[in-house]
Design a protein around this motif. Structure first.
Motif, PDB file in Angstrom:
ATOM      1  N   PRO A  36       0.821  -1.211   0.000  1.00  0.00           N
ATOM      2  CA  PRO A  36       0.000   0.000   0.000  1.00  0.00           C
ATOM      3  C   PRO A  36       0.861   1.269   0.000  1.00  0.00           C
ATOM      4  CG  PRO A  36      -0.757  -1.559   1.661  1.00  0.00           C
ATOM      5  CD  PRO A  36       0.565  -2.059   1.177  1.00  0.00           C
ATOM      6  N   GLY A  37       0.432   2.262  -0.766  1.00  0.00           N
ATOM      7  CA  GLY A  37       1.120   3.544  -0.783  1.00  0.00           C
ATOM      8  C   GLY A  37       2.397   3.587  -1.580  1.00  0.00           C
ATOM      9  N   VAL A  38       2.761   2.498  -2.228  1.00  0.00           N
ATOM     10  CA  VAL A  38       3.992   2.457  -3.022  1.00  0.00           C
ATOM     11  C   VAL A  38       3.643   2.264  -4.486  1.00  0.00           C
ATOM     12  CG1 VAL A  38       6.112   1.166  -3.497  1.00  0.00           C
ATOM     13  CG2 VAL A  38       5.400   1.578  -1.134  1.00  0.00           C
ATOM     14  N   LYS A  39       4.221   3.105  -5.335  1.00  0.00           N
ATOM     15  CA  LYS A  39       4.012   2.986  -6.775  1.00  0.00           C
ATOM     16  C   LYS A  39       5.368   3.080  -7.462  1.00  0.00           C
ATOM     17  CE  LYS A  39       1.209   4.689 -10.618  1.00  0.00           C
ATOM     18  NZ  LYS A  39       0.209   5.699 -11.055  1.00  0.00           N
ATOM     19  N   ILE A  40       5.938   1.924  -7.732  1.00  0.00           N
ATOM     20  CA  ILE A  40       7.264   1.843  -8.341  1.00  0.00           C
ATOM     21  C   ILE A  40       7.142   1.985  -9.852  1.00  0.00           C
ATOM     22  CG2 ILE A  40       9.345   0.439  -8.581  1.00  0.00           C
ATOM     23  CD1 ILE A  40       8.824   1.282  -5.745  1.00  0.00           C
ATOM     24  N   SER A  41       8.030   2.776 -10.451  1.00  0.00           N
ATOM     25  CA  SER A  41       8.070   2.898 -11.904  1.00  0.00           C
ATOM     26  C   SER A  41       9.223   2.069 -12.459  1.00  0.00           C
ATOM     27  CB  SER A  41       8.246   4.364 -12.316  1.00  0.00           C
ATOM     28  OG  SER A  41       9.548   4.808 -11.981  1.00  0.00           O
ATOM     29  N   VAL A  42       9.200   1.848 -13.767  1.00  0.00           N
ATOM     30  CA  VAL A  42      10.327   1.155 -14.414  1.00  0.00           C
ATOM     31  C   VAL A  42      11.602   1.954 -14.213  1.00  0.00           C
ATOM     32  CG1 VAL A  42      11.271   0.414 -16.635  1.00  0.00           C
ATOM     33  CG2 VAL A  42       8.865  -0.027 -16.093  1.00  0.00           C
ATOM     34  N   ASN A  43      11.492   3.266 -14.269  1.00  0.00           N
ATOM     35  CA  ASN A  43      12.661   4.128 -14.084  1.00  0.00           C
ATOM     36  C   ASN A  43      13.263   3.946 -12.695  1.00  0.00           C
ATOM     37  OD1 ASN A  43      14.230   6.215 -15.550  1.00  0.00           O
ATOM     38  ND2 ASN A  43      13.678   7.490 -13.802  1.00  0.00           N
TER      39      ASN A  43
END
Length: 503
Positions: free
Chosen positions: A326-333
């Motif tokens: 929850p609360g984490v949104k990892i990008s490819v970058n």
């Protein structure tokens, strides 16, 4: 002259040579404390608020908004009331500072910005859209209403006006340095959409028709504003209040008097009527980028290595983290930043800076990753320090914060100067592959293209897999081909086996 001190343009970073004063936050005659915010300054990289290095009384503003001053140049004079104007003049003469142009008939420079001249054939006037009447005779079209969902580069007065009128600044084109939005830009956008802005002339006429007769001795005002109001017979009750700490400032008195003259600020675009083009002056950021990258291309013998990475496992890990934490949104970058950091620790001879003057190579224990962020007037490279020691969640949160403040022009010098390795990612713009120029004094930069579905050989059979092409630019003075290839091999191992970054 020991009782006279100068507020000088600070040096925010090794590459800073000059700064442009955009706004004073105190007035002549004001007392201020040490570390109090006194003015706003723009450099080739950032726009920041300057804090006073000492306490005192501002006796004279030497620099005016819109004026560019070299580092160490005098912005203002600080002295006690016992110091005479003649002594201040003598001090300025000793410093070699010319007497500033009179500004008693001026208003803040932020109102001088003019929209760029367009040479294309005139388009039909847009149909007026429904507008909303707001206090002060403003009629704001519906197309401009709403709150902005991102940090925007705008002057303090423009931010305050947008908040009062409920204007979404992301729909207002900026014409200032690096696309900064001013009050004039807001007015132009409202008119372009068929709305109406407050008439200064009408406000002036109304004030003249029924001037206030109330006692204004208790109205909060700066010493300069009060002196001008008394000189011109203006009641402070008839002035708007836009100064700091809720005070009437000089600009408010000038507006009440109806003064429209403004100081010349930055050069405006010029147009050759015989040619279908417009001539735009290069801003400080663009000049700095041009000088640094030209020197890098000229002095550093670049060579490039290319590789293709399979992203299937990395994308699967990203989806799993985002779905389960929850609360984490990892990008490819974010994942690529972490992978580069760990690869640099594994291959430390690529994690270097080259000192050309001393003919020395500095090899770093930790990976400080510089990430190129595009701005309206160029680009900047905020740095994630010790990225190899941070978790993916920490890398993601810090990257979001840095990018937001980079676009708002509020990064601190230490947040974008230095770094041991750079990443430039144009994949989100659909670029498949490109080569990047090294960011000196670093030894290498990774150019990242878009991830895309390709037919490749996988386990001996044709398969559709998500592939990404990268290009590593290296400075051959400090990094040889085999060393660069070793780094790319380690990076490929981490990207294609991303769980290794979690242990």
């Amino acid at each position: 002259m020991s009782d006279i001190r100068a507020i000088e343009v600070p040096k925010w970073g090794l590459s800073m040579e000059e700064g442009t004063l955009t706004d004073w936050l105190i007035e002549e005659g004001d007392s201020f404390a040490a570390q109090q915010e006194v003015c706003e300054i723009e450099t080739s990289k950032i726009s920041n608020v300057m804090q006073a290095p000492f306490a005192g009384v501002l006796r004279r503003k030497v620099a005016q908004p819109g004026q560019t001053i070299p580092v160490g140049g005098v912005l203002g004079i600080v002295a006690d009331a016992s110091v005479s104007d003649a002594e201040i003049d003598a001090y300025l003469a000793q410093r070699g500072v010319a007497e500033p142009a009179p500004v008693s008939e001026s208003v803040p420079a932020e109102t001088t910005a003019q929209p760029l001249v367009k040479l294309a054939a005139s388009a039909p006037a847009p149909a007026p859209q429904p507008s909303v009447k707001t206090p002060g005779a403003w009629q704001v079209p519906q197309a401009l209403l709403g709150a902005s969902d991102e940090a925007l580069f705008a002057t303090p007065h423009a931010l305050k006006l947008a908040a009062q009128l409920n204007i979404n600044l992301s729909r207002v084109p900026g014409s200032g340095r690096e696309g900064r939005i001013s009050v004039a830009d807001i007015e132009a956008a409202v008119r372009a959409e068929g709305g109406q802005v407050a008439s200064r002339a009408a406000a002036q006429k109304a004030n003249q028709a029924a001037p206030s007769r109330l006692d204004d001795s208790q109205v909060l005002a700066t010493p300069v504003a009060r002196r001008l109001a008394q000189q011109w017979g203006i009641n402070l009750h008839d002035c708007r209040v836009t100064g700091t700490r809720g005070r009437v400032c000089k600009a408010d008195v000038l507006q009440a008097r109806g003064v429209d003259a403004v100081p010349q600020a930055q050069a405006a675009p010029t147009v050759d009527s015989r040619e279908a083009f417009e001539t735009l002056p290069m801003n400080g950021m663009r000049k700095a980028i041009a000088a640094r990258l030209q020197a890098s291309k000229r002095d550093a013998p670049h060579f490039r290595l290319h590789a293709d990475f399979d992203l299937e496992r990395l994308l699967a890990l990203r989806a799993e983290i985002n779905a389960s934490v929850p609360g984490v949104k990892i990008s490819v970058n974010d994942l690529l930043i972490k992978a580069c950091a760990q690869a640099l620790v594994k291959v430390p001879d690529v994690n270097v800076q080259y000192d050309d003057e001393r003919q020395e190579v500095r090899r770093y224990r930790d990976a400080d990753i510089s990430i190129a962020v595009a701005l309206p007037g160029g680009l900047i490279t905020p740095i994630i320090r010790q990225a190899n020691r941070k978790s993916l969640a920490e890398v993601s949160g810090e990257m979001l914060s840095l990018a937001t403040r980079a676009k708002a022009g509020t990064l601190k010098p230490e947040e974008f100067q230095g770094g041991t390795f750079s990443i430039s990612n144009l994949g989100m713009l659909g670029v498949r592959q490109f080569d990047a120029i090294i960011n000196p004094p670093q030894g290498a930069i990774l150019a990242i293209g878009a991830g895309e579905k390709r037919v490749v050989a996988h386990e001996g059979q044709p398969a559709v897999r998500t592939q990404m092409s990268v290009s590593l630019s290296c400075d051959h003075r400090v990094i040889d081909g085999a060393l660069g290839a070793t780094f790319l091999k380690e990076l490929k191992r981490l990207v294609e086996n991303p769980t290794l970054m979690l242990v």
